[in-house]
Design a protein around this motif. Structure first.
Motif, PDB file in Angstrom:
ATOM      1  N   ARG A  85      18.639   3.836   1.787  1.00 49.43           N
ATOM      2  CA  ARG A  85      18.694   3.551   3.165  1.00 49.43           C
ATOM      3  C   ARG A  85      17.379   3.645   3.887  1.00 49.43           C
ATOM      4  NH1 ARG A  85      19.630   0.580   5.180  1.00 49.43           N
ATOM      5  NH2 ARG A  85      20.909   0.864   7.077  1.00 49.43           N
ATOM      6  N   ALA A  86      16.792   4.855   3.852  1.00 47.58           N
ATOM      7  CA  ALA A  86      15.613   5.147   4.268  1.00 47.58           C
ATOM      8  C   ALA A  86      14.306   4.272   3.840  1.00 47.58           C
ATOM      9  CB  ALA A  86      15.001   6.579   4.100  1.00 47.58           C
ATOM     10  N   ALA A  87      14.259   3.951   2.453  1.00 44.70           N
ATOM     11  CA  ALA A  87      13.097   3.448   1.746  1.00 44.70           C
ATOM     12  C   ALA A  87      13.425   1.810   2.245  1.00 44.70           C
ATOM     13  CB  ALA A  87      13.406   3.565   0.250  1.00 44.70           C
TER      14      ALA A  87
ATOM     15  N   PRO B 146       0.933  -1.127  -0.095  1.00 39.15           N
ATOM     16  CA  PRO B 146       0.004  -0.095   0.090  1.00 39.15           C
ATOM     17  C   PRO B 146       0.953   1.212  -0.099  1.00 39.15           C
ATOM     18  CG  PRO B 146       0.003  -0.980   2.180  1.00 39.15           C
ATOM     19  CD  PRO B 146       1.185  -1.846   1.236  1.00 39.15           C
ATOM     20  N   ILE B 147       0.963   1.909  -1.174  1.00 32.64           N
ATOM     21  CA  ILE B 147       1.982   3.019  -1.222  1.00 32.64           C
ATOM     22  C   ILE B 147       1.617   4.235  -0.231  1.00 32.64           C
ATOM     23  CG2 ILE B 147       2.858   4.915  -2.749  1.00 32.64           C
ATOM     24  CD1 ILE B 147       3.749   1.841  -3.610  1.00 32.64           C
ATOM     25  N   PRO B 148       0.388   4.737  -0.037  1.00 27.93           N
ATOM     26  CA  PRO B 148       0.363   5.593   0.814  1.00 27.93           C
ATOM     27  C   PRO B 148       0.808   5.208   2.397  1.00 27.93           C
ATOM     28  CG  PRO B 148      -1.715   5.554  -0.395  1.00 27.93           C
ATOM     29  CD  PRO B 148      -0.848   4.061  -0.715  1.00 27.93           C
ATOM     30  N   VAL B 149       0.452   4.038   2.805  1.00 26.98           N
ATOM     31  CA  VAL B 149       1.234   3.547   4.040  1.00 26.98           C
ATOM     32  C   VAL B 149       2.531   3.499   3.936  1.00 26.98           C
ATOM     33  CG1 VAL B 149       1.110   1.525   5.454  1.00 26.98           C
ATOM     34  CG2 VAL B 149      -1.028   2.186   4.366  1.00 26.98           C
ATOM     35  N   PHE B 150       3.221   3.212   2.869  1.00 30.16           N
ATOM     36  CA  PHE B 150       4.596   2.874   3.010  1.00 30.16           C
ATOM     37  C   PHE B 150       5.243   4.511   2.890  1.00 30.16           C
ATOM     38  CE2 PHE B 150       8.420   3.882   0.052  1.00 30.16           C
ATOM     39  CZ  PHE B 150       9.348   3.035   0.725  1.00 30.16           C
ATOM     40  N   LEU B 151       4.772   5.164   2.315  1.00 28.43           N
ATOM     41  CA  LEU B 151       4.855   6.889   2.393  1.00 28.43           C
ATOM     42  C   LEU B 151       5.041   7.387   3.778  1.00 28.43           C
ATOM     43  CD1 LEU B 151       3.652   8.455  -0.594  1.00 28.43           C
ATOM     44  CD2 LEU B 151       5.876   7.721  -0.432  1.00 28.43           C
ATOM     45  N   GLU B 152       4.040   6.862   4.577  1.00 26.05           N
ATOM     46  CA  GLU B 152       4.062   7.374   6.090  1.00 26.05           C
ATOM     47  C   GLU B 152       4.997   6.714   6.658  1.00 26.05           C
ATOM     48  OE1 GLU B 152       0.229   5.978   7.642  1.00 26.05           O
ATOM     49  OE2 GLU B 152      -0.928   7.287   6.254  1.00 26.05           O
ATOM     50  N   TYR B 153       5.406   5.376   6.587  1.00 25.04           N
ATOM     51  CA  TYR B 153       6.761   4.945   7.200  1.00 25.04           C
ATOM     52  C   TYR B 153       7.984   5.534   6.728  1.00 25.04           C
ATOM     53  CZ  TYR B 153       4.350   0.832   9.393  1.00 25.04           C
ATOM     54  OH  TYR B 153       3.558  -0.013  10.302  1.00 25.04           O
TER      55      TYR B 153
ATOM     56  N   MET C  27      10.189  -2.137   7.983  1.00 26.85           N
ATOM     57  CA  MET C  27       9.190  -1.820   9.087  1.00 26.85           C
ATOM     58  C   MET C  27       7.554  -2.124   8.668  1.00 26.85           C
ATOM     59  SD  MET C  27      10.951   1.731  10.457  1.00 26.85           S
ATOM     60  CE  MET C  27       9.565   2.411  11.432  1.00 26.85           C
ATOM     61  N   MET C  28       7.149  -1.649   7.827  1.00 28.89           N
ATOM     62  CA  MET C  28       6.049  -1.673   7.439  1.00 28.89           C
ATOM     63  C   MET C  28       5.485  -3.208   7.140  1.00 28.89           C
ATOM     64  SD  MET C  28       4.049  -0.350   3.750  1.00 28.89           S
ATOM     65  CE  MET C  28       5.211  -1.171   2.831  1.00 28.89           C
ATOM     66  N   THR C  29       6.527  -3.894   6.477  1.00 30.41           N
ATOM     67  CA  THR C  29       6.189  -5.468   6.139  1.00 30.41           C
ATOM     68  C   THR C  29       5.973  -6.210   7.414  1.00 30.41           C
ATOM     69  OG1 THR C  29       7.356  -5.031   3.945  1.00 30.41           O
ATOM     70  CG2 THR C  29       6.772  -7.541   4.763  1.00 30.41           C
ATOM     71  N   ALA C  30       7.034  -5.966   8.338  1.00 35.50           N
ATOM     72  CA  ALA C  30       6.942  -6.806   9.552  1.00 35.50           C
ATOM     73  C   ALA C  30       5.862  -6.260  10.338  1.00 35.50           C
ATOM     74  CB  ALA C  30       8.240  -6.348  10.265  1.00 35.50           C
ATOM     75  N   ASP C  31       5.321  -5.247  10.520  1.00 35.60           N
ATOM     76  CA  ASP C  31       4.051  -4.746  11.068  1.00 35.60           C
ATOM     77  C   ASP C  31       2.688  -5.377  10.437  1.00 35.60           C
ATOM     78  OD1 ASP C  31       5.542  -3.313  12.636  1.00 35.60           O
ATOM     79  OD2 ASP C  31       5.091  -1.335  11.989  1.00 35.60           O
TER      80      ASP C  31
ATOM     81  N   SER D  42       8.316   8.615   5.812  1.00 38.44           N
ATOM     82  CA  SER D  42       8.235  10.027   6.375  1.00 38.44           C
ATOM     83  C   SER D  42       9.038   9.841   7.884  1.00 38.44           C
ATOM     84  CB  SER D  42       7.077  10.789   6.399  1.00 38.44           C
ATOM     85  OG  SER D  42       7.098  11.863   6.926  1.00 38.44           O
ATOM     86  N   GLU D  43       8.337   8.734   8.576  1.00 38.69           N
ATOM     87  CA  GLU D  43       8.887   8.490   9.820  1.00 38.69           C
ATOM     88  C   GLU D  43      10.317   8.074  10.023  1.00 38.69           C
ATOM     89  OE1 GLU D  43       8.310   5.049  13.301  1.00 38.69           O
ATOM     90  OE2 GLU D  43       6.668   5.058  11.815  1.00 38.69           O
ATOM     91  N   VAL D  44      10.830   7.523   8.901  1.00 37.51           N
ATOM     92  CA  VAL D  44      12.270   7.192   8.906  1.00 37.51           C
ATOM     93  C   VAL D  44      13.210   8.247   8.426  1.00 37.51           C
ATOM     94  CG1 VAL D  44      13.909   5.704   7.737  1.00 37.51           C
ATOM     95  CG2 VAL D  44      11.668   4.615   8.601  1.00 37.51           C
TER      96      VAL D  44
END
Length: 480
Positions: free
Chosen positions: A125-127, A26-33, A133-137, A35-37
């Protein structure tokens, strides 16, 4: 409606492990992660990368010719509504997996496959971290049926080790993927210029690399993870059609896997880490069949004891033969010909050609001493991801090959070449129905090989999963 996939599965005497499934991030969810990183700046950078990669669609034909803009994919994911939702939603994939005839699946990226090809260092590195992080969650609640695969950046061994520790030790990933072929600027060409726009070469990170990746391979053994590569060769020089995506796409995984596997074999990784398994994903097994046989033939002629040294040439006898069979021109130039007796190195004397410091045993690092040693690597440490519609998988089991390879069933769920998830197992099973492989071959293809790939250094890989007992029985593992 008949569920052919479930029917086939129910008739098997073993579970089915999907060694290379994919999901649709889910690209919008990925972008949130992201942004966090990496902060909002990373999100802007990512969108700029996407826009740059879409350049073909914003160019006219004249501009494509001038810039040699490669034809990119116009869409890459299934259009089937239910399957698209299944690829997007881990809960739905978890629910549907049994009806698709699959018991357990390793989940590789889709969008995430492009991350390891990013040249922007900080964004890369951030990506990677955001994806992991997203996939593990998102897959944490479904560990009984899935093992998501962590992306490991490998531009340098230090970054690879850092992310490996995070992914395995902190987030509990049991499987990893990396890019075994790094595109690096040739130093002499990059001097004084922009490294991204200069001549480059492919560093397989296993042979002749400017970096020392030995700590990475050693740590993979210690952490119990197999090394799997899932990357292509889409930017390589021979894949440059500006009009035809298929021209650029066909065989690109195989080409990349061939390069990395050559480096792994000739670089001696298996000799130094005999328990380390390597998975070369989604390229099929045909390239591996050819490579194994090619290496055997090269070993016969290029290992040190097989070399025919130029100094063994009898110059007097050669002179005599030229005098007897040569025409006037050849006879007149016989002495000069003696200094050009190798068409690949003209005007080199026999003495120059035979200098011992220039003669190498290309197989010394590999540690192989026989044809059987070569076969042992290809049948023991190397595993090959094969899609359901790849008929060439039968070569892995053909006794005429002289070596039994280890193909790993790969559904390739999510991607454009799987228009209907429910047809994947039936398509794979056609190998049995048409008599190309046996039931035992199919068992190895869809179950045993994937289990062996990931349990060699981690017998607990399938602990707590729906296939735990079956894997233990198949491989003779002891359960607690």
């Amino acid at each position: 409606m008949e569920n052919r996939a479930a029917e086939i599965h129910d008739g098997l005497k073993h579970p089915v492990i999907d060694g290379d499934g994919h999901w649709m991030e889910p690209i919008p969810v990925f972008l949130e992660y992201l942004s966090e990183v990496g902060g909002a700046k990373s999100v802007d950078q990512m969108r700029a990368v996407w826009r740059a990669r879409d350049a073909w669609y914003r160019s006219n034909w004249k501009e494509r010719q001038h810039n040699r803009t490669r034809r990119a994919i116009w869409w890459g994911a299934t259009a089937n509504t239910l399957d698209k939702a299944t690829a997007l939603l881990p809960a739905l994939l978890n629910e549907r997996l049994p009806e698709l005839g699959i018991d357990f699946a390793l989940i590789y990226p889709s969008f995430g496959l492009s991350i390891n090809g990013m040249s922007e260092v900080d964004l890369h590195r951030a990506a990677v971290r955001a994806y992991n992080m997203m996939t593990a969650d998102m897959f944490a609640p479904y560990a009984a049926r899935f093992a998501p695969v962590a992306i490991i950046p490998s531009v340098t061994p230090d970054e690879a080790l850092e992310e490996l520790e995070y992914a395995v030790k902190q987030r509990g990933f049991k499987a990893i993927m990396l890019r075994g072929n790094q595109e690096r600027a040739i130093p002499a060409a990059a001097d004084g210029g922009d490294a991204r726009n200069t001549a480059w070469y492919v560093d397989t990170i296993a042979l002749d690399s400017p970096y020392d990746y030995e700590p990475l391979w050693r740590r993979c053994v210690e952490l119990g993870v197999a090394v799997t590569q899932h990357s292509g060769s889409g930017r390589w020089q021979d894949r440059a059609s500006i009009s035809n995506f298929t021209y650029n796409h066909v065989g690109h995984f195989a080409e990349s896997n061939h390069a990395f596997a050559r480096g792994v074999f000739l670089g001696g990784l298996v000799r130094r880490y005999p328990s380390l398994n390597f998975g070369f994903m989604e390229g099929g097994v045909s390239w591996a069949s050819q490579m194994c046989l090619d290496l055997i033939e090269h070993w016969e002629k290029r290992q040190r004891s097989g070399l025919q040294y130029p100094s063994t040439t009898n110059l007097a006898e050669l002179h005599r033969l030229i005098g007897r069979y040569g025409d006037q021109k050849l006879q007149a130039r016989a002495d000069a010909i003696m200094n050009s007796l190798d068409p690949f190195r003209p005007e080199c004397s026999i003495e120059e050609l035979s200098r011992p410091e220039h003669i190498a045993d290309d197989f010394a690092a590999s540690g192989v001493n026989s044809k059987d040693d070569i076969r042992a690597v290809f049948s023991g440490n190397f595993y090959f991801g094969c899609e359901a519609d790849d008929r060439a998988t039968l070569w892995a089991f053909d006794p005429r090959m002289g070596v039994r390879l280890r193909p790993v069933f790969s559904s390739d769920f999510t991607h454009f070449d799987v228009p209907d998830f429910a047809e994947v197992i039936p398509e794979a099973y056609e190998l049995v129905e048409k008599g190309f492989v046996t039931e035992q071959d199919f068992r190895e293809f869809t179950f045993t090989n994937a289990a062996q790939l990931h349990t060699r250094n981690n017998p607990d890989f399938f602990k707590g999963t729906v296939v735990e007992q079956a894997v233990a029985n198949e491989l003779g593992l002891k359960l607690p």
